[in-house]
Every structure is written in structure tokens, then in C-alpha cells.
Design a protein around this motif. Structure first.
Motif, PDB file in Angstrom:
ATOM      1  N   LEU A 208       0.834  -1.203   0.000  1.00 17.56           N
ATOM      2  CA  LEU A 208       0.000   0.000   0.000  1.00 17.56           C
ATOM      3  C   LEU A 208       0.869   1.254   0.000  1.00 17.56           C
ATOM      4  O   LEU A 208       0.560   2.242  -0.679  1.00 17.56           O
ATOM      5  N   MET A 209       1.966   1.191   0.733  1.00 20.86           N
ATOM      6  CA  MET A 209       2.864   2.359   0.785  1.00 20.86           C
ATOM      7  C   MET A 209       3.404   2.689  -0.600  1.00 20.86           C
ATOM      8  O   MET A 209       3.493   3.851  -0.989  1.00 20.86           O
ATOM      9  N   HIS A 210       3.747   1.652  -1.350  1.00 23.30           N
ATOM     10  CA  HIS A 210       4.248   1.900  -2.704  1.00 23.30           C
ATOM     11  C   HIS A 210       3.130   2.445  -3.594  1.00 23.30           C
ATOM     12  O   HIS A 210       3.372   3.299  -4.447  1.00 23.30           O
ATOM     13  N   GLY A 211       1.917   1.954  -3.360  1.00 25.61           N
ATOM     14  CA  GLY A 211       0.774   2.491  -4.105  1.00 25.61           C
ATOM     15  C   GLY A 211       0.559   3.965  -3.792  1.00 25.61           C
ATOM     16  O   GLY A 211       0.231   4.766  -4.678  1.00 25.61           O
ATOM     17  N   ILE A 212       0.754   4.321  -2.534  1.00 18.35           N
ATOM     18  CA  ILE A 212       0.651   5.738  -2.156  1.00 18.35           C
ATOM     19  C   ILE A 212       1.730   6.539  -2.876  1.00 18.35           C
ATOM     20  O   ILE A 212       1.476   7.625  -3.421  1.00 18.35           O
ATOM     21  N   PHE A 213       2.920   6.001  -2.900  1.00 26.17           N
ATOM     22  CA  PHE A 213       4.048   6.686  -3.545  1.00 26.17           C
ATOM     23  C   PHE A 213       3.749   6.973  -5.029  1.00 26.17           C
ATOM     24  O   PHE A 213       3.866   8.119  -5.485  1.00 26.17           O
ATOM     25  N   THR A 214       3.320   5.952  -5.756  1.00 31.71           N
ATOM     26  CA  THR A 214       3.044   6.184  -7.183  1.00 31.71           C
ATOM     27  C   THR A 214       1.797   7.061  -7.351  1.00 31.71           C
ATOM     28  O   THR A 214       1.717   7.861  -8.279  1.00 31.71           O
TER      29      THR A 214
ATOM     30  N   HIS B 298       4.749  15.126  -0.744  1.00 34.82           N
ATOM     31  CA  HIS B 298       4.171  13.814  -0.415  1.00 34.82           C
ATOM     32  C   HIS B 298       4.984  12.681  -1.062  1.00 34.82           C
ATOM     33  O   HIS B 298       5.135  11.611  -0.477  1.00 34.82           O
ATOM     34  N   VAL B 299       5.452  12.924  -2.262  1.00 32.41           N
ATOM     35  CA  VAL B 299       6.302  11.907  -2.896  1.00 32.41           C
ATOM     36  C   VAL B 299       7.565  11.730  -2.057  1.00 32.41           C
ATOM     37  O   VAL B 299       8.003  10.608  -1.785  1.00 32.41           O
ATOM     38  N   GLU B 300       8.130  12.862  -1.629  1.00 33.33           N
ATOM     39  CA  GLU B 300       9.350  12.775  -0.813  1.00 33.33           C
ATOM     40  C   GLU B 300       9.080  11.999   0.486  1.00 33.33           C
ATOM     41  O   GLU B 300       9.869  11.137   0.883  1.00 33.33           O
ATOM     42  N   ILE B 301       7.960  12.306   1.122  1.00 36.73           N
ATOM     43  CA  ILE B 301       7.603  11.607   2.361  1.00 36.73           C
ATOM     44  C   ILE B 301       7.425  10.116   2.077  1.00 36.73           C
ATOM     45  O   ILE B 301       7.882   9.250   2.842  1.00 36.73           O
ATOM     46  N   SER B 302       6.768   9.819   0.957  1.00 39.84           N
ATOM     47  CA  SER B 302       6.510   8.415   0.617  1.00 39.84           C
ATOM     48  C   SER B 302       7.802   7.657   0.354  1.00 39.84           C
ATOM     49  O   SER B 302       7.923   6.477   0.702  1.00 39.84           O
ATOM     50  N   VAL B 303       8.755   8.322  -0.277  1.00 41.77           N
ATOM     51  CA  VAL B 303      10.047   7.673  -0.517  1.00 41.77           C
ATOM     52  C   VAL B 303      10.723   7.363   0.822  1.00 41.77           C
ATOM     53  O   VAL B 303      11.240   6.265   1.048  1.00 41.77           O
ATOM     54  N   LYS B 304      10.688   8.350   1.716  1.00 39.80           N
ATOM     55  CA  LYS B 304      11.310   8.139   3.035  1.00 39.80           C
ATOM     56  C   LYS B 304      10.580   7.026   3.800  1.00 39.80           C
ATOM     57  O   LYS B 304      11.219   6.207   4.472  1.00 39.80           O
TER      58      LYS B 304
END
Lengths: 218, 269, 205
Positions: free
Chosen positions: B57-63, B102-108
Motif C-alpha cells: 500500500l505504501m508503494h501504491g501511495i508513492f506512485t 508527499h512523494v518525498e515523504i513516501s520515498v522516506k
């Protein structure tokens, strides 16, 4: 304790602000309108390019810078009515067709392989021109009568310097071969010629009088 | 650069692999898995494979955040000054910055949870909602439907972080949730302003939103029952300007999407 | 030694059974699995990624390993095989089976009786050894899972490093670690856990 009723000068000894500045209300408004137009075209381009660049770090930087320039446009938009320009769209224009042509060329690259061309246009051609023109305006306008414009330009220049540095570093990290150096310089030269023809971001006089005569005091 | 960039032109580096929603819908395992009683589908630490499900799910959030960034960015560019008000474009530019963060947060967070960029395939149906030619429809698709989904997803992830005692996940999701409420509210406000004197355009936009909301419910992905991994976040949606009726409608659309998916699976067997 | 793959051919996922068999053979050799022990690998191909779960049993001296299809599936290509994930999941399962066979783990409960913390500790111990063998394990993935069930605290992090360092441990040492982590874990007691292994229990026989 000092006598609070003792008369003091309105300007402290270290406050060297002077009157007048080199810009009239109309001059300043015209420039502010040009800036707003340019900042809009720039934030739109950065926003549009986000989807077209595959490099993740570049994509994120473009997203962030997009807002910086939108905020600059907003600052200029709010300043226009204060400079007696109630129709904020009227002066929101390019200074001349040559500047329109420059912007058109700047935002033309689309392909995912053209990140270098996109970034060179913004960070090696446009931002240095903006920094130059904003600095000229900042230094030349009256620090008393046009202080609100100055204050906004100060904020904008801070963004421009930091964004330029970030963009330049991205470019240096993307340019890895002599061929890519050629691509970057070729692109820079193409755009420099166009913005030269425009006379700068607010047209001829972006950095001051076109012809300075001996003894002229500006 | 052209106006209106189609989804297949979204630029990605070599780590990313694209998939289509039809790959998921037509997966032959769907019917078989329906025969298994897997219990609650809610994302909770007690559930089987919770760590891998959370990472997925986290990767889904990232994309999804990348596509939200791209969608907001395109809205600043695709419309001329007479098509989209200046202030709307400013809001979209602001959203670009937020989505970029948000992308940056998701990567972290991906790093924190042990997910690698590109580890999971990417479907671009979120960006597809950002391709409407009318800015009002696009606002409905992106700010109300997509960002509304983000509210639901972030709230689910926040609760997962909270219940698992993960301080980093809970902290980050709460911040992103604050931004998403702002974005949805932005969409709700612009929808009202731009359709004030045009009820037909309003209805068209809301219809588009219904379609997108149903799509985003992904055959039971979102809803209000134990069968739904992502729970509808009523309180945050309400804060973002959704009326109770509108939230009820999304709940019904989600239930309908699940029924449709079940019928599709039954029909393909 | 006989090695059996169930099913012999995959029908719901696009796993090449011969490729999977080759990975099994290679992994058995690389983890130095006892040569005289029969091995059965059963893959429940209905359960997709990210539903990852496995069960290891020793029945009458033979190793029986059960995996969800999700353990071997590529997260990038729906129903496709991920050779790297397959190696790691198989390797970890085989190492845990080997633990049960070669001694030091006689007191270990059956997999389905392990609580989440115990299972997580054992998994980290197995993956740490795979890391030492050069397997494509991802330490942060395992560390996050370890924290999720062991606790987000310094003790859990220190114990994870001990497990990952490849030191040789027994079940009693792992169980002691689990108790210490439970004591240090300040999170509220969760609802009765439905363990990963429950995925197998719902599988039709």
C-alpha cells in the motif's frame, strides 16, 4: 532613561534611503505586469513538465519550483492595483513579441529525453535574466515610495537564487558526456539569442537605459 | 509541449513497471480467492501478511502521489487563462508543491518500511482522472475523487501506524492527511465557484466524480465494511467539505463497485 | 533425497514449474540442507502477493514446506514469478526446516503454534543467514517486519542486529529473546492475533 519627548530625526543616521527612485508609478507597474506574465508562463511550464521528465529528483524539484513562481505571480498580481492598475490582466503581458517567442521556445521541449534542454532554458537562461532584471528594479526603485515592490522582489530574488543553484546542480549532475555539454550549450545559445532580441524579461531597458551618454546620472 | 498529456506518456525511470487495472480484474485467481474465507480485509497488524500488505500500500501511495503531482502540474499548464482562473492555477501550483512533498515523504517511508522504488507495478488510473478536458471535471476527478481517496488511504495508514505503534508512519500520514483535507476542500470550493451559474456543468462534473469514485473503489478496495482494506474516512471527508449525503453516496458507490466486481468474476468463470 | 513440488504444473499463475524446481535444487544445495531428507514444497497458487506466508513442518523425518503463491510472485508482474523472492522465501523456509532437523530447536513449537513475535524472530534469524550466503535479502524489509511484531524500540533494534549478524542460536535463545521483547514492548496488548499461518488453514484441502 532617555527623554521620550526629545525630537529625533525621522531617518536614523544609518538609514540611507533616498528619494526619488528611477521608476515612475507607471514604469514600475509596467514591469510588475511583465513579471507577473512571465512568472505565470514559467510556473505553467514547470507544472506541465513534471509529467514529462523521468528523473524522479527533477520531477520533484519542478513540482516545488512551480509553486515558487506561482507565488511570485501572486505577489505581482496583488501589487498591480496598488500601482493604480485596477485591471490586473491589462498589464499582465509580455513586453514584446520577441519575449513571447522566447517563452514559446523555452517551453517547447516535451520528450522525456530532453530534460537537459528543459532545465537549461530555465536555469541557465531565464533565471539569470530574472535575477538581473529584478536586481536592477530592486536597486533602482525608491526604497521609500516603492517599498512594497522592493519587499516582494526581495522575497522573489531569494527564491530565484536558491532555485537557480538547485537547478544548476541538477544540470551538472545530468550532464555526463562532452556530447551533453554540446547539447546544453547549443540550447543555451539558441535561447540566449531569443531573449537578447527581446531585450530582457521586461524588454529593452530591463537592466537600465539602452544607451548611456557621458555624464548621464541615473 | 502539447496540451493534454495522455497517461501512456507519463515519464518514468527504468525502475518503474506499468500495469493495467484490467490485469487485476482479469486475474484468474480472483474467483478462487473469493471461495476462501480470509476474514477481515482491513489493514491491521493482526491480519495475515500485514507487513507486506502495508508495504504494498505504501508503494501504491508513492506512485499515487507522483500521479497527483503530475495531474496538478498539468492543470497549471493545460488550460489557457480564459479557461481556468488565475487563482485556480495558483492553487494547483501550490498543490504541486504539496504533492511533491508527499512523494518525498513516501520515498522516506518506503525506506523506513523496506520498500524499494519500483518494487511494485504502477497503474496509472489515478492520473487518468486528471485528463478531463474541462477544468471543472478535472477538479472533481483530482481534488474531490483522487484526493478524497487519499484521505481514506492516509487515514487507514495512520490508523495502521497508530495501532502498530509505528511512530514514523503515524506522524507522516497525519501530516499528509492534513494536506489532503486542504486539497479536497480546495476542489469543493472551486467546484461551487465555477458552476455557480451553470447547474448543467455542475451535474456533469458530479457525474464524472461518481464515475471516478466508483473506479477508485476498485471492486471493494474501499468501503465501510470489514471486507474493505481501505476505510471511508467520514470525519475527515466532512472536514474537507463533503456533505453527509455525498459521503453516503460514495459509500454506496463503493458497495456497488464490489458487487460489480463479484459479478464480473462470476461471469468470467 | 526426493524433492517434490506441488502442484507439478501451475495453472493460475505464470510460474514455470521447471524454473521453480531448478531454484529449489539450487537453494537446497546453497543452504547445505541435509542430503538424506525428503523435501516437499507446496505452493498455494490461489493466494497472491502481498499475501505472503509459509509453514514448515517435519513429518516422519521429511520436510514439508507450504508457501502462498504470493511468496514467489513478482510484485511487478501480476501472476509472474520472481526468482529472487522465490530464492529468499525458499531459503528461509529450508533453513528453518534444517534448524528443526539438526538440533537445538527440539523445544520449538510447531509453526502454527508460534506467536507472531517468535515467528518474526526466527524469520530474521533465517534471513540473516541467507544474507551471509549472498542471497538478495532486503535488510530493511525484514527490520520493519521485526519492529512491527517485536516493537519499535532500542531493544528490538539491538536484538535484530544480533540475529542478523549470523551468530549461531538455539530455539531457547530465540524464545528468551521473544520474552525479553514482550517485556520491553509498551504497546497495548493487541486483539487475539490471527497469524499469517491462518492463510493455510483456510486453504481447501
Amino acid at each position: 532613561m532617555a527623554d521620550p519627548y526629545k525630537p529625533r530625526a525621522a531617518f536614523a543616521p544609518w538609514d540611507r534611503r533616498e528619494l526619488p527612485g528611477i521608476f515612475s508609478v507607471e514604469d514600475s507597474a509596467r514591469r510588475v505586469g511583465n513579471y507577473k506574465w512571465l512568472e505565470m508562463r514559467l510556473f505553467e511550464s514547470l507544472g506541465g513538465w513534471v509529467a514529462t521528465v523521468p528523473e524522479l529528483d527533477v520531477k520533484l524539484v519542478l513540482g516545488r519550483h512551480c509553486y515558487h513562481h506561482a507565488w511570485h505571480a501572486e505577489l505581482m498580481d496583488k501589487r498591480l492595483p496598488e500601482l493604480r492598475e485596477m485591471d490586473t490582466d491589462r498589464l499582465c503581458e509580455a513586453p514584446n513579441p520577441e519575449m513571447e517567442a522566447f517563452v514559446e521556445a523555452l517551453r517547447e521541449p516535451e520528450a522525456p529525453e530532453h530534460t537537459i534542454e528543459k532545465l537549461v532554458g530555465v536555469f541557465r537562461v531565464l533565471l539569470p535574466r530574472k535575477i538581473a532584471a529584478y536586481t536592477y528594479h530592486l536597486n533602482g526603485t525608491s526604497r521609500i515610495t516603492d517599498s512594497p515592490t522592493q519587499r516582494s522582489l526581495g522575497f522573489m530574488l531569494q527564491d530565484e537564487f536558491e532555485d537557480w543553484r538547485e537547478g544548476e546542480m541538477l544540470l551538472q549532475s545530468l550532464i555526463e558526456t562532452p556530447e551533453e555539454v554540446d547539447r546544453a550549450t547549443r540550447r543555451q545559445a539558441e535561447l540566449e539569442k531569443l531573449i537578447l532580441a527581446a531585450g530582457g524579461i521586461s524588454g529593452p531597458g530591463s537592466l537600465g537605459p539602452i544607451v548611456a551618454t557621458e555624464g548621464a546620472s541615473l | 509541449m502539447r496540451k493534454q498529456l495522455p497517461p501512456d506518456m507519463l515519464a518514468r525511470d527504468s525502475r518503474f513497471v506499468r500495469t493495467s487495472i484490467m490485469d487485476q480484474v482479469m486475474d484468474p485467481r480472483n474467483q478462487k480467492i473469493g471461495e476462501r474465507d480470509l476474514g477481515s480485509a482491513r489493514l491491521q497488524p493482526e491480519r495475515p501478511a500485514a507487513a507486506d500488505r502495508a508495504r504494498n500500500l505504501m508503494h501504491g501511495i508513492f506512485t499515487g502521489e507522483i500521479q497527483a503531482l503530475e495531474g496538478a502540474g498539468r492543470t497549471t499548464f493545460d488550460f489557457d487563462d480564459d479557461e481556468a482562473p488565475f487563482a485556480l492555477k495558483l492553487d494547483m501550483a501550490r498543490q504541486c508543491w504539496d504533492e511533491s512533498r508527499h512523494v518525498e515523504i513516501s520515498v522516506k517511508l518506503g525506506d523506513w518500511m523496506g520498500t524499494e522504488i519500483g518494487e511494485y507495478s504502477e497503474a496509472v488510473f489515478l492520473y487518468e482522472a486528471a485528463c478531463a478536458p474541462d477544468p471543472v471535471l478535472r477538479l472533481c476527478g483530482v481534488n474531490r475523487a483522487l484526493e478524497g481517496l487519499a484521505i481514506d488511504v492516509f487515514n487507514t495508514m495512520k490508523e495502521f501506524g497508530d495501532s502498530s505503534g509505528d511512530p514514523v508512519l503515524e506522524f507522516c500520514e497525519d501530516w499528509m492527511l492534513a494536506d489532503e483535507v486542504t486539497h479536497v476542500k480546495m476542489g469543493s470550493d472551486w467546484l461551487r465557484r465555477m458552476t455557480k451559474d451553470d447547474p448543467e456543468r455542475l451535474e456533469k462534473a458530479l457525474e464524472f466524480q461518481r464515475t471516478v469514485d466508483k473506479l477508485f473503489s476498485l471492486g471493494g478496495f474501499r468501503g465501510e465494511t470489514e471486507d474493505n482494506p481501505i476505510q471511508l474516512a467520514r470525519n475527515f471527508r466532512s472536514m474537507a467539505g463533503f456533505s453527509t449525503d455525498e459521503i453516503d453516496e460514495i459509500a454506496e458507490l463503493a458497495a456497488q463497485a464490489k458487487r460489480d466486481a463479484e459479478a464480473l468474476v462470476a461471469g468470467s468463470s | 533425497m526426493s524433492v517434490t513440488l506441488i502442484p507439478a504444473e501451475f495453472t493460475l499463475v505464470k510460474f514455470d514449474a521447471d524454473e521453480v524446481r531448478a531454484i529449489i535444487d539450487r537453494t537446497i544445495a546453497e543452504v547445505s540442507f541435509p542430503a538424506d531428507v525428503d523435501v516437499t514444497i507446496e505452493v498455494d497458487e490461489v493466494l497472491p502477493h502481498p499475501l505472503t506466508a509459509s509453514v514448515v513442518e517435519i513429518v516422519d523425518g521429511a520436510a514439508k514446506l507450504w508457501f502462498t503463491g504470493g511468496c514467489f510472485e513478482s510484485p511487478q508482474r501480476q501472476t509472474g514469478l520472481s526468482p529472487d523472492n522465490t530464492r529468499v522465501e525458499l531459503g528461509a523456509g529450508l533453513l528453518r526446516a534444517k534448524d528443526r532437523l539438526v538440533g537445538g530447536f527440539e523445544n520449538a513449537p510447531a509453526d502454527e503454534e508460534l506467536d507472531e513475535r517468535q515467528r518474526t524472530i526466527w524469520d530474521a534469524y533465517a534471513e540473516g543467514r541467507l544474507a551471509a550466503l549472498g542471497y538478495p535479502v532486503r535488510v530493511q524489509r525484514r527490520r520493519y517486519t521485526f519492529r512491527l511484531y517485536g516493537g519499535f524500540n532500542d531493544l528490538a533494534d539491538a536484538e535484530f542486529e544480533r540475529l542478523w549478524s549470523g551468530a549461531s542460536l538455539t530455539w531457547d535463545e530465540l524464545a528468551t529473546m521473544a520474552d525479553a521483547l514482550a517485556e520491553a514492548d509498551t504497546r497495548p496488548e493487541r486483539k487475539k492475533s490471527i497469524r499469517k499461518e491462518s492463510l493455510r488453514r483456510i486453504a481447501p484441502v
